[in-house]
Design a protein around this motif. Structure first.
Motif, short mmCIF file in Angstrom:
data_model
loop_
_atom_site.label_atom_id
_atom_site.label_comp_id
_atom_site.label_asym_id
_atom_site.label_seq_id
_atom_site.Cartn_x
_atom_site.Cartn_y
_atom_site.Cartn_z
N ASP A 47 -33.77 22.20 -17.44
CA ASP A 47 -33.44 22.18 -16.40
C ASP A 47 -34.01 22.73 -15.63
N THR A 48 -34.75 23.91 -16.11
CA THR A 48 -34.99 25.53 -15.36
C THR A 48 -37.12 25.32 -15.38
N ARG A 49 -36.98 25.14 -16.67
CA ARG A 49 -38.69 24.95 -16.49
C ARG A 49 -39.28 24.11 -15.56
N TYR A 50 -38.64 22.66 -16.75
CA TYR A 50 -39.30 21.57 -15.56
C TYR A 50 -38.72 20.95 -14.33
N GLY A 51 -37.27 21.64 -14.41
CA GLY A 51 -36.74 20.80 -13.34
C GLY A 51 -36.08 19.48 -13.22
N LEU A 52 -36.01 19.07 -14.81
CA LEU A 52 -35.70 17.58 -15.35
C LEU A 52 -33.90 17.43 -14.11
N LYS A 53 -34.32 16.47 -13.10
CA LYS A 53 -33.29 15.57 -13.07
C LYS A 53 -33.02 14.63 -13.57
N ARG A 54 -30.97 14.62 -12.81
CA ARG A 54 -30.48 14.03 -13.64
C ARG A 54 -30.73 12.21 -13.61
N TRP A 55 -31.28 11.77 -12.72
CA TRP A 55 -31.54 10.80 -12.52
C TRP A 55 -33.08 9.99 -13.50
N GLN A 56 -33.41 11.43 -14.07
CA GLN A 56 -34.52 11.02 -14.52
C GLN A 56 -34.06 10.27 -16.61
N ILE A 57 -33.12 11.63 -16.71
CA ILE A 57 -32.49 11.36 -17.91
C ILE A 57 -31.98 9.96 -17.99
N GLY A 58 -31.41 9.36 -16.82
CA GLY A 58 -30.79 8.08 -16.78
C GLY A 58 -32.01 6.79 -16.27
N GLU A 59 -32.97 7.05 -16.48
CA GLU A 59 -34.53 6.57 -16.22
C GLU A 59 -34.67 6.55 -18.33
N VAL A 60 -34.88 7.74 -19.02
CA VAL A 60 -34.85 7.37 -20.21
C VAL A 60 -34.01 6.48 -20.90
N ALA A 61 -32.76 6.77 -20.59
CA ALA A 61 -31.31 5.84 -20.81
C ALA A 61 -30.96 4.30 -20.67
N SER A 62 -31.94 4.40 -19.08
CA SER A 62 -32.21 2.83 -19.59
C SER A 62 -33.33 1.47 -19.43
N LYS A 63 -33.85 2.32 -20.33
CA LYS A 63 -35.03 1.97 -20.15
C LYS A 63 -34.80 1.75 -22.01
N ILE A 64 -34.36 2.64 -23.20
CA ILE A 64 -33.89 2.49 -24.07
C ILE A 64 -32.38 1.78 -23.49
N GLY A 65 -31.68 0.75 -22.84
CA GLY A 65 -30.66 -0.07 -22.97
C GLY A 65 -31.73 -1.55 -23.15
N GLN A 66 -32.82 -1.12 -22.13
CA GLN A 66 -33.43 -2.26 -22.04
C GLN A 66 -34.63 -3.18 -22.98
N LEU A 67 -34.69 -1.64 -24.02
CA LEU A 67 -34.96 -2.23 -25.14
C LEU A 67 -34.94 -2.64 -26.23
N TYR A 68 -33.62 -2.19 -26.19
CA TYR A 68 -32.19 -2.96 -26.99
C TYR A 68 -31.89 -4.58 -26.46
N TYR A 69 -31.74 -5.06 -25.17
CA TYR A 69 -31.84 -5.62 -25.15
C TYR A 69 -32.56 -6.95 -25.36
N HIS A 70 -34.14 -5.92 -24.80
CA HIS A 70 -34.89 -7.19 -24.95
C HIS A 70 -35.01 -7.09 -26.70
N TYR A 71 -34.91 -6.50 -27.53
CA TYR A 71 -35.26 -6.55 -29.09
C TYR A 71 -33.85 -7.30 -29.57
N TYR A 72 -32.92 -7.96 -28.53
CA TYR A 72 -31.85 -8.30 -29.09
C TYR A 72 -32.71 -9.75 -28.78
N LEU A 73 -33.22 -10.19 -27.16
CA LEU A 73 -33.67 -11.30 -26.90
C LEU A 73 -34.95 -11.91 -28.08
N ARG A 74 -35.47 -10.92 -28.57
CA ARG A 74 -36.54 -11.30 -30.10
C ARG A 74 -36.13 -11.82 -30.66
N THR A 75 -34.74 -11.27 -31.71
CA THR A 75 -33.77 -11.39 -32.82
C THR A 75 -33.09 -11.87 -32.66
#
Length: 546
Positions: free
Chosen positions: A72-100
């Motif tokens: 937060d202090t040294r990189y300037g991490l914003k909450r939407w960036q954390i949300g983007e990582v969480a969203s990508k993980i959600g997409q990974l799980y969803y596509h893993y469902y589609l594949r399996t």
């Protein structure tokens, strides 16, 4: 880092934290972007790549949790960036469902998407003058809605649609964008999806009860021994998808590592058949996926092909009557030019090339094949020849419906609805718009007894083709066969269905007197009609003429 602060002022440990975070972030983006280049079929080609991507996102997620204050202090991490990582993980799980086809992964996708909304990760996006960030938020909502639809969380879907509508309105007012029509179309599609079920189940206070039609333990009789669309998912595809899946199990209950993301976390048993979902495929795409499925098919397994498409009828008369002379179902073509030349009107002796003919499936009958065709030309697939002696069954929809049924076709096919939820289809064909919860549960309980009797009819018939019995050992195929027989019996007794073309058919033919025209099954249909107070819509007489 503040404006007056130089890199040398930052402690070495904190500098390393930022460097490691940047490395993991770049690596995760690189791997995620590479997923789109993976072949959509084939097990070995994608699984190792998915595993590496899961591993990096696991490290990235844990890393930002452990070092949030420094980032937060040294990189300037914003909450939407954390949300983007969480969203990508959600997409990974969803596509893993589609594949399996493991529905447990849907719960994992849901948990990450839900956390994004609960923690308001994207809240500050609307305050920034960057339309591309708002689009990320809108896409997140669309993906979240798809997962909720697949998990039957309809109350939450309605809330999310309302929020998405407000976000789209704000987005189009603040930014003069060209994609307003596209986002409004998304809203229309999901609204149509929500309203697709023709009958609703009501509590005593008139609130809607969400019912699930996935396979549940004990819902299938034991084997007796001895066009509406959303996100390229049509309502018929959605229904058949759920008919071939068990109720999801939450992976979080199987591990003590809360918040961890592990690519090797799997349910205790793999119980759902692997599926490929193709929306308006070209012939080459369809044939490629069929070939891959055929190649991957394990020993003692069956290839199920579900076709829901427009019928293609033969243009000329042929004396031969071969597997390419009856038409089939339409495949997609994205261009009117083939090999640089404009497509000319075909000679009547030529066959339609953008069509899956029955003969196109012949190579795949070298292994057990189970085909379900929902089309205006489904009967083309009665013209099969079992060349290789392997089990082969085709369940074929009616080709003509009464006008009142045709008017509801936008909500999906009646035939597929019967295979998905016989009681929902039965209520719909009787013109019911709602059913009280208590009555619905009694009718479902009664239907389970009917299913048991149908199962006995099939296994005890002395004239039934052995292919039906060979497929009867699989729970999912057993349920489809039982629902098919119930559908055939119900439509044969319904007063609106008077043409033989309005009845489902099969290849090979079922022995009608033992199954769809059984006096016991007819009695059951009339009892269900009486239970729902619609017995006046059915013929209470022998239907030997049919």
């Amino acid at each position: 880092m503040t404006g007056a602060e130089t890199e040398d002022d930052i402690p070495l440990g904190e500098r390393k934290t930022v460097t490691d975070f940047c490395y993991l972030l770049d690596k995760s983006k690189q791997l995620f972007n590479g997923l789109r280049d993976l072949p959509q079929y084939g097990h070995k080609q994608w699984q190792s790549y998915f595993g590496r991507t899961f591993d990096v996102y696991t490290k990235l997620w844990k890393f930002q949790q452990q070092h949030r204050q420094v980032l937060d202090t040294r990189y300037g991490l914003k909450r939407w960036q954390i949300g983007e990582v969480a969203s990508k993980i959600g997409q990974l799980y969803y596509h893993y469902y589609l594949r399996t086809s493991e529905t447990s992964y849907l719960n994992e996708a849901f948990s990450f998407y839900s956390a994004i909304r609960q923690r308001s990760y994207y809240f500050q996006v609307n305050k920034e003058d960057r339309p591309e960030l708002v689009v990320k938020k809108l896409r997140y909502y669309a993906r979240y809605i798809v997962v909720c639809l697949l998990l039957n969380k309809m109350d939450l879907v309605k809330v999310l649609v309302k929020e998405l509508s407000e976000e789209i309105e704000d987005y189009t007012q603040r930014f003069n964008t060209e994609d307003q029509l596209e986002w409004n179309l998304v809203l229309q599609e999901v609204a149509a999806f929500i309203e697709a079920d023709p009958v609703v189940v009501l509590n005593d206070n008139n609130s809607v009860v969400v019912t699930s039609n996935r396979l549940q333990e004990g819902s299938v009789p034991p084997l007796e021994q001895g066009m509406v669309k959303f996100s390229e998912l049509t309502i018929d595809m959605f229904r058949m998808l759920q008919a071939l899946e068990r109720e999801p199990v939450n992976l979080a209950t199987q591990t003590s590592k809360q918040g961890a993301l592990e690519s090797n976390e799997k349910p205790a048993k793999r119980e759902n058949p692997h599926k490929y979902l193709l929306y308006k495929p070209t012939f080459s795409q369809l044939f490629s996926f069929l070939s891959a499925s055929f190649k991957e098919l394990p020993a003692n397994s069956v290839l199920l092909v579900y076709l829901s498409a427009t019928g293609v009828f033969p243009t000329g008369h042929s004396d031969y009557g071969g597997p390419y002379d009856f038409g089939g179902v339409l495949t997609n073509t994205n261009r009117d030019v083939v090999n640089g030349e404009t497509v000319q009107k075909r000679n009547q002796a030529q066959k339609e090339m953008h069509c899956l003919h029955p003969g196109d499936l012949f190579p795949f009958t070298r292994k057990p094949l189970f085909v379900v065709v929902d089309s205006s030309n489904s009967t083309a697939y009665k013209n099969f020849t079992n060349l290789f002696g392997q089990p082969l069954v085709c369940l074929l929809s009616p080709t003509v419906y009464p006008k009142s049924i045709q008017d509801q076709s936008q909500r999906g096919s009646l035939f597929t609805l019967f295979l998905y939820s016989p009681l929902l289809a039965f209520s719909s064909v009787c013109g019911l718009n709602s059913v009280r919860r208590g009555l619905w549960e009694r009718a479902q309980e009664f239907l389970h007894k009917v299913y048991h009797d149908i199962g006995q009819m099939i296994t005890r018939s002395r004239t039934i083709d052995q292919a039906f019995l060979q497929f009867f050992g699989d729970e999912f195929l057993r349920l489809l066969l039982i629902r098919f027989v119930f559908c055939s019996a119900a439509l044969r007794l319904h007063k609106l269905f008077r043409e033989s073309r309005s009845f489902p058919e099969s290849y090979p033919d079922l022995p009608k007197q033992d199954t769809v025209e059984s006096s016991l099954l007819q009695k059951h249909v009339l009892e269900l009609a009486a239970m729902l107070d619609v017995q006046n819509l059915f013929c209470d007489e022998s239907l030997d003429a049919y």
